[in-house]
Write a protein that holds these residues in place. Structure first.
Motif, PDB file in Angstrom:
ATOM      1  N   ALA A  12       0.719  -1.219   0.143  1.00 51.70           N
ATOM      2  CA  ALA A  12       0.014  -0.146   0.087  1.00 51.70           C
ATOM      3  C   ALA A  12       0.814   1.119   0.179  1.00 51.70           C
ATOM      4  N   ILE A  13       2.061   1.316   0.915  1.00 53.83           N
ATOM      5  CA  ILE A  13       2.837   2.358   0.873  1.00 53.83           C
ATOM      6  C   ILE A  13       3.455   2.631  -0.727  1.00 53.83           C
ATOM      7  N   ALA A  14       3.959   1.649  -1.246  1.00 52.97           N
ATOM      8  CA  ALA A  14       4.527   1.570  -2.442  1.00 52.97           C
ATOM      9  C   ALA A  14       3.703   2.337  -3.239  1.00 52.97           C
ATOM     10  N   LEU A  15       2.290   1.731  -3.550  1.00 56.84           N
ATOM     11  CA  LEU A  15       1.294   2.226  -4.272  1.00 56.84           C
ATOM     12  C   LEU A  15       1.190   3.709  -4.230  1.00 56.84           C
ATOM     13  N   PHE A  16       0.938   3.936  -2.943  1.00 61.28           N
ATOM     14  CA  PHE A  16       0.730   5.555  -2.696  1.00 61.28           C
ATOM     15  C   PHE A  16       1.740   6.306  -2.996  1.00 61.28           C
ATOM     16  N   ALA A  19       1.550   6.687  -6.629  1.00 60.27           N
ATOM     17  CA  ALA A  19       0.167   7.643  -6.873  1.00 60.27           C
ATOM     18  C   ALA A  19       0.766   9.248  -6.679  1.00 60.27           C
ATOM     19  N   LEU A  20       1.599   9.376  -5.748  1.00 58.09           N
ATOM     20  CA  LEU A  20       2.022  10.793  -5.288  1.00 58.09           C
ATOM     21  C   LEU A  20       3.185  11.449  -6.338  1.00 58.09           C
ATOM     22  N   LEU A  21       4.050  10.576  -6.589  1.00 59.66           N
ATOM     23  CA  LEU A  21       5.145  10.598  -7.627  1.00 59.66           C
ATOM     24  C   LEU A  21       4.899  10.798  -8.992  1.00 59.66           C
TER      25      LEU A  21
END
Lengths: 304, 237, 408, 303, 235
Positions: A12-16, A19-21
């Motif tokens: 989830a952190i990686a996907l977030f 999504a941010l970058l």
């Protein structure tokens, strides 16, 4: 349990972060991944219940693309309406293929089924090729290329239909398998066909049903895809192995996992593609993530 | 002492199948292992034969620590077993099944292995061993299990419910066979539900319940242990 | 006197040993290109035979499917040479298949006139010594050069056109990669002020994508890169299956460069009908519109439609026709079936081709006998492929800039 | 007597080029290429592992061989051994990981590895020539198709010999036992991992060598055609149509399907692959054990 | 209730049953005894429909069910507890039991009633309702198998060697439960090796050897039969 949880958090952190970058990569990844998942679910259903890897899966998709095309050009039927016609047709087609080719070979070596579906796929591709030639066809509807604005990011909107569709199909399938009598029968047959027979389940019917249902779901995916993809005899072919990959990555019988795997792979792919100079390695990421997931799970088991 | 386990524990997920078991098997004896269904008898067999590795504890065989020795090496060291649900190799004839263990556990050449396998088939009275497996009866399949285990030239032989599914006459022949094996200096563990078999065969009995040893001793003593009667024997005792 | 003798000898040979001229073609019949090329070849042979054949002999054509598999294509050459005993080889499409055929072709050293296989790897494999080998299709690097000529001419005629920044989206296979590579090579030269692009190309960027034909079909990441780069000239080098999806996705992300160019070997069936196609520029050897400006193109079009009841959809149709006609012209000119004479004749003749342009053999980088060198720059306008350049075949004026996506 | 017959057949195979034309020799050469792949696939299958990776090792061998000749000036004949060794080495390194997988997980991982090989071949352009591939200016034996035929025949016969050795030695007992029941096998003393690794490495070496033969015959490599799925699906079909778990089955399958596809092309220029597909389907439907398996069964039943 | 007439059956070319006739009356418990390989399971497969006999008839409540598909046979009111249990390992006990009733129309309506009946017989299952069957021991699974068969309110219950692999206390418990089930009016066909225990449950028994019925008598007579004593009881 605990390790799984940690894994999901990391994911989830990686996907977030992605999504941010790289918001584009994130949204496109979700869209593509949903498409992969949508096409993979029916394949996983057949693989899980009937125990058969349908190598003609992609060709079913191709057939549904051509049907949608035909309805669009001959009768002007909107591709989003056409499932009303193509789903029943593909259901029937799946049933016929099952009855003619698959059923009588169920008891022989399981590789025979693999080869049978390979034969079916050759026959389908070549028949479509004779009938329609190798020239691609296309359906043009203006709404397929509209854009939407998400938090200031300007992305294509149509492909979110894949996401909606995959969520609906997945929920529908899970509810069906858990809550309905036929669904429970299907689930039971997948675990033990003989046991299913002695509680009064018509196993052959369930097999035929699963095969038809899968074909029908493929038709649904085909209708959605038809306005975004070129339609030619080999159009669906590559989806077979992609679907198989997702099924293996999620593990047999794990339907939600397939959608998750599709989206993770979709985002990983789009992320690499979005880095200038590394676009050509996107496929590698797909396969490396796939292999890593399978191997990681295999080494989770400890045996002598 | 041939085999000794020390606080042997195996859990599957949350389920503890074998809990801190200290089992001792003496050289040359026939040890009976009994206990209710789900007591962990088969798991114990799997741990000793190396199909699983334990979660905790050690296993010593002939004073060597074999806790994490792979199964095929244990077979070569002389630990052989049969399977509760028979697991013959379906693509072979009965005879070839025996050849497999002679080849790989004894490390014999193909010619020697055939010769040994022939002898073993005679020993267990497996007639017409060249038959395909689908033509074998349950009794013959059970004998085949033993024959294949004997191919490992075992020092310790674990028989997991070899009597299950046999009728009385077959059981008697099987008991004779096991007795004759003991005369060949093979130490034997018998996992069994049929009490008449246990009473006829064993020198000593270990009773497992919920993964733990609850009683140990000669059959006569164990059979009258109230714990054993409530957990296992029920009205029959 | 001597000439008469040769003709007589040829007649004797013809009557006594070979009553027909046998041509063997290897084509991928399951693909539209191969299928239409095969049709066009049959048409050419039919016309020749109706006109009384060559050197008094009828022409016989044998077509073998290469199934797009290298080993099948190579075996087909062996078959045609030893079973049908053909005198000439024609045909061709994929470079991959052709690479496998080259060792076999070298074994027989029969006169070979090839219309496919644009990869420079094939030229390397043929090598400089094969004087019996005629390659009609422009090599990939020749195509690149010819576009430079075209754009130079266009910028001169239409001064508002600017092509300083070029972005190339190319499919990751052999076809796309070699296209990009030839641009890169030329760009290096242009930076030094030499080469065909000197003074035109100021900057070049590129990114690969996976073609829809091979299971890809998602171009947005690449198109985003292009959009950020903001090129004057955007080219995508992919297959016909990519044509419309790439337009849809460009519209979606709002990418509308002033020149939107596609360079696929063929176009999808409904491309012209698609409103997005208006203003799209394409590279190609041929366009149906040529029939309005070239009599031979008109003749070919009408004859093909009449014979097969379908329209030629790819440039391999006129090219297949050219393939046979060019070879027969050579034989006619040589006046005999003598190999050296025919080779000599083929090098001399000028054949006005339905592809649009006169076919004349000249050396390329490695081989001696290269046919076409130039491509054309075409533009889709209201559903029709128009020729923009070369100007002698121009059928419409250039629409510039690309009209964009509004209202489509 | 039996061995005498086999020897005669082998000699006849070697003498064949003196009796038939170049076309048939060419077709037979490619049939033997596919035959060797089919047999190597079957040999792995005898352990119960369904490999989808043979096109990958085929391509790996092809590239290794072409690069060996082109960049390291190794003799083309030796390059075939180099290719086999390289494929074996890669298989050895990967075997430690993939051989712990089973069933569809093994299948999909081997398939994914093939794709990974291809992506490397395409992207490491300095070494491999990238997407355009790599071309040698001369094929092996200067393109003499008879010598190539003899070379391919020798390799194919070697593969058949290896396959027969598998069937006649203790290896057969090990791998069949693994296929039937791994737990029973290891409790009978079979070192499962050792045999799996051995078979995986050996069959990968065969696939690499065959890839090298193919590449040297046509003197080029190119990612798309060298790693084509045809080098997986056709050998698989051949083995299944002929009959798996035997040496003769894949041989029969390769010859029947190889000749059928050439013949069909003649009588039906367009759409002959439809008939080819139908042949596959009908053979498996009505001869589920494959041609050879059915014949053996009939004979066994009569006894 | 069940009548088998002159049944001949074979697996491929190997003939297994020779002219076998057998019948079970309403609310009667009948035993079928015999050594391994005598053809007991084959007979069951012919009744249930997994195997099509070469000749002969199977009648259930005077209806010819020869060659019917298993799922149809089960709907008529025959339930089977197979030797290999054939449960659904990834389903919970509850789901397995539901599956037992769900596909037999007359049982589906009485599902709650069926659960009560089953829990009365096997209280332990009530505690384990949410446990996945695959994680249970062999003996517990056997109980689930019997319970699942009972869920369909069968008119005839066929048990194929239910005592194999069960601990003695469970075996005697199971057989006493079978007597209860019989007393509720269910006919029982019990296939057993364990003749001693089996004869306590049944009223009548058949002995099958080498695919042929060699003896048929009441259980008391069988108990005293010399052949039975020698071959099966070890007396």
């Amino acid at each position: 349990m605990k390790r799984n949880f940690v894994g999901y958090v990391v994911l989830a952190i990686a996907l977030f972060l992605i999504a941010l970058l790289r918001p584009y990569a994130f949204f496109y990844g979700v869209q593509r991944g949903s498409l992969y998942g949508l096409v993979a679910l029916p394949l996983a259903l057949i693989l899980g219940i009937v125990g058969l890897l349908n190598l003609a899966h992609g060709e079913f998709l191709t057939l549904s693309l051509y049907m949608t095309y035909l309805l669009f050009t001959k009768w002007g039927m909107d591709p989003l309406v056409s499932p009303a016609v193509t789903v029943p047709l593909l259901l029937a087609f799946g049933f016929v293929v099952y009855k003619l080719v698959i059923e009588r070979s169920l008891k022989t070596h399981h590789l025979n089924l693999l080869l049978l579906t390979f034969g079916v796929s050759i026959v389908m591709v070549e028949s479509l090729n004779i009938w329609w030639t190798s020239r691609p066809r296309n359906i043009y509807v203006p709404y397929a290329s509209t854009s939407v604005n998400i938090f200031g990011v300007y992305v294509g909107g149509y492909e979110f239909l894949y996401t909606i569709a995959v969520v609906l199909v997945l929920t529908g399938l899970l509810l069906f398998l858990k809550k309905t009598r036929l669904g429970q029968a299907t689930y039971a047959v997948g675990q033990n066909p003989k046991g299913a027979a002695i509680v009064g389940i018509n196993v052959k019917f369930v097999y035929a049903f699963v095969f038809s249902l899968a074909a029908g779901l493929v038709a649904l995916a085909g209708a959605l895809l038809s306005v975004r993809s070129s339609i030619f005899p080999q159009a669906g072919g590559p989806f077979t192995m992609k679907s198989f990959s997702l099924t293996a990555m999620a593990g047999l019988g794990n339907l939600p996992g397939i959608v998750l795997a599709g989206i993770v792979l979709g985002i990983a792919e789009e992320f690499v593609k979005s880095i200038p100079g590394y676009t050509g390695w996107a496929d590698l990421v797909f396969f490396v993530v796939l292999i890593a997931a399978i191997v990681f799970r295999a080494f989770g088991r400890r045996e002598g | 002492m041939l085999l000794r386990t020390e606080k042997l524990t195996k859990s599957f997920g949350g389920l503890i199948a074998v809990k801190s078991v200290d089992l001792k098997v003496n050289q040359g004896e026939i040890l009976g292992i009994i206990g209710p269904n789900g007591a962990g008898k088969t798991t114990l067999t799997n741990l000793i034969s190396g199909v699983f590795y334990p979660t905790e504890g050690r296993i010593h065989f002939e004073d060597k620590d074999i806790t994490f020795v792979p199964a095929h090496l244990r077979a070569r060291m002389g630990i052989a077993r049969t399977f509760q649900l028979v697991r013959p190799l379906r693509d072979f004839t009965a005879f070839e099944n025996v050849v497999v263990s002679c080849l790989f556990a004894r490390g014999e050449s193909l010619r020697e292995a055939r010769k040994s396998a022939r002898k073993i088939c005679e020993l267990v009275e497996l007639d017409q061993p060249e038959r395909r497996l689908d033509r074998l009866t349950v009794f013959e399949l059970k004998k085949l299990e033993i024959a294949r285990a004997l191919g490992c030239q075992p020092k310790l032989l674990i028989l997991d419910e070899v009597m299950a599914g046999l009728n009385f006459e077959e059981m008697q022949r099987m008991i004779q066979l096991v007795k004759s094996l003991r005369e060949k200096q093979i130490t034997i563990c018998v996992i069994e539900h049929v009490m008449s078999v246990i009473s006829q065969l064993t020198d000593r009995v270990v009773v497992l319940d919920r993964g733990e040893i609850i009683a140990e001793g000669p059959y006569e003593k164990v059979a009258h242990d109230p714990k054993v009667i409530t957990a296992y024997l029920g009205e029959e005792a | 006197m001597k000439r008469l003798f040769v003709v007589l000898m040829a007649l004797v040979v013809a009557l006594g040993f070979a009553s027909t001229i046998k041509i063997g073609a290897v084509l991928p019949l399951s693909d539209i290109t191969g299928r239409q090329a095969a049709n066009a070849m049959k048409l050419a042979v039919k016309e020749i035979n109706e006109a009384g054949g060559v050197l008094g002999m009828p022409v016989e054509l044998f077509i073998v499917d290469d199934e797009m598999k290298p080993e099948k294509g190579a075996a087909a050459i062996d078959r045609l040479a030893t079973v049908e005993k053909v005198d000439f080889f024609v045909g061709g499409m994929s470079s991959g298949v052709h690479l496998a055929q080259i060792p076999i072709l070298k074994k027989y050293q029969k006169i070979t006139v090839w219309i496919g296989a644009a990869s420079y790897r094939c030229e390397e494999a043929i090598g400089p010594d094969a004087d019996w080998y005629f390659h009609l299709h422009p090599w990939d690097y020749l195509q690149g050069e010819s576009y430079a000529h075209g754009w130079r001419a266009i910028t001169q005629k239409y001064p508002q056109v600017k092509i300083e920044k070029i972005f190339i989206a190319y499919e990751e296979g052999a076809f796309g990669t070699s296209s990009f590579k030839s641009y890169q090579d030329e760009f290096e030269l242009a930076k030094k002020g030499t080469g065909v692009w000197a003074g035109l190309m100021k900057d070049l960027k590129g990114a690969p994508f996976k073609s829809a034909a091979l299971g890809g079909g998602d171009y947005r990441a690449v198109l985003m890169q292009a959009k950020q780069y903001n090129p004057d000239l955007f080219i995508w080098a992919g297959y016909d299956a990519d044509a419309i999806p790439i337009l849809i996705q460009a519209k979606e992300i709002g990418f509308a460069p002033k020149l939107f160019v596609g360079a696929p070997p063929g176009w999808p069936a409904d491309f012209g009908k698609n409103p997005l196609s208006h203003g799209v520029i394409l590279y190609g050897m041929w366009a149906p519109a040529l029939k309005d400006v070239s009599p031979i193109a008109r003749h070919f079009w009408d004859a093909y439609v009449k014979e097969f009841n379908e329209e030629p959809a790819t440039y391999f149709a006129p090219l297949g026709y050219t393939n046979i006609m060019f070879l027969i012209e050579g034989i006619k000119k040589a006046g005999s079936l003598d190999k050296d004479a025919i080779i000599k004749a083929l090098r001399e003749i000028e054949y006005d081709s339905p592809v649009g342009g006169v076919l004349k053999i000249s050396p390329s980088r490695i081989i001696k006998n290269q046919g076409f060198r130039a491509q054309k720059i075409l533009q889709w306008q209201n559903g029709v492929q128009h020729v923009i350049w070369p100007f002698e075949y121009q059928t419409a004026e250039l629409i510039y800039p690309f009209p964009g996506w509004t209202g489509k | 007597m039996k061995y005498f017959m086999i020897a005669i057949v082998c000699v006849l195979c070697f003498l064949l080029p003196f009796f038939v034309g170049a076309y048939l020799i060419h077709v037979l050469t490619s049939i033997m290429i596919f035959l060797s792949l089919a047999l190597s696939w079957d040999m792995m299958l005898r352990t119960g592992q369904l490999s989808f990776g043979i096109a990958g090792f085929f391509g790996l061998g092809a590239y290794a061989s072409i690069i060996a000749v082109d960049d390291f000036s190794i003799d083309p004949l030796w390059s075939i051994l180099v290719a086999a060794g390289f494929a074996a080495l890669i298989a050895l390194a990967l075997g430690w990981i993939v051989l712990r997988l089973r069933e569809i997980y093994f299948a999909i991982t081997t398939l994914a590895l093939s794709s990974v090989f291809m992506i490397f071949a395409r992207n490491l352009s300095d070494l491999t020539g990238g997407s355009a591939g790599k071309v040698l200016y001369e094929s092996i034996f200067k393109g003499d198709s008879i010598k190539i035929y003899w070379l391919v025949l020798s390799v194919a016969l070697t593969v058949i010999l290896v396959s027969e050795l598998f069937q006649r030695t203790r290896i057969r007992f090990a791998i069949n036992a693994i296929r039937d029941d791994e737990i029973a096998a290891k409790c009978s003393g079979v070192n499962i991992f050792k045999y799996l690794l051995f078979v995986f490495v050996l069959t990968s070496a065969i696939q690499g060598a065959v890839g090298a033969l193919y590449a040297q015959q046509y003197a080029f490599v190119e990612p798309e055609s060298t790693f084509s799925a045809n080098f997986l699906l056709l050998p698989m079909s051949m083995a299944l149509v002929g009959g798996i778990y035997s040496s003769l089955g894949p041989i029969i399958g390769a010859v029947v399907l190889g000749l059928a596809s050439e013949y069909l092309k003649l009588i039906m220029p367009y759409g002959h692959l439809i008939i080819y597909g139908l042949i596959l389907v009908l053979t498996i439907m009505f001869l589920p054990r494959g041609i050879y398996g059915t014949v053996v069964n009939r004979i066994a039943a009569k006894r | 209730m069940l009548r088998i007439d002159g049944l001949n059956a074979a697996y491929g070319r190997i003939k297994v049953l020779w002219n076998v006739s057998l019948n079970v009356s309403s609310a009667e418990a009948v035993g079928l005894f015999g050594p391994n390989g005598a053809g007991k399971t084959t007979l069951v497969n012919c009744v249930i429909g997994f195997l099509k006999p070469i000749s002969g008839k199977v009648l259930f409540q005077d209806k010819d069910i020869t060659g019917m598909e298993p799922h149809e046979v089960v709907k008529l009111g025959i339930a089977l507890v197979p030797q290999e249990r054939e449960l659904f390992p990834n389903m919970t006990v509850e789901e397995n039991l539901r599956a037992g009733a769900n596909y037999v129309p007359h049982a589906r309506e009485r599902m709650l009633e069926a659960f009560d009946l089953v829990f009365a017989l096997f209280p332990i299952l009530k505690e384990r309702l949410k446990q996945k069957v695959g994680t249970m021991s062999g003996g517990q699974q056997r109980m689930v198998a019997v319970a699942r068969a009972l869920m369909s309110f069968p008119k005839l219950l066929i048990l194929d060697e239910p005592s194999v692999g069960l601990q003695p206390s469970i075996v005697s418990e199971l057989f006493s439960k079978l007597r209860e089930i019989k007393n509720q009016g269910v006919s029982i066909l019990l296939i057993e090796q364990n003749v001693k225990q089996g004869l306590k449950v049944v009223e009548r028994g058949y002995v099958i050897e080498n695919g042929r019925i060699v003896l048929e008598d009441s259980s008391t007579n069988l108990m005293n039969n010399d052949h039975i004593k020698k071959a099966y009881l070890g007396l």
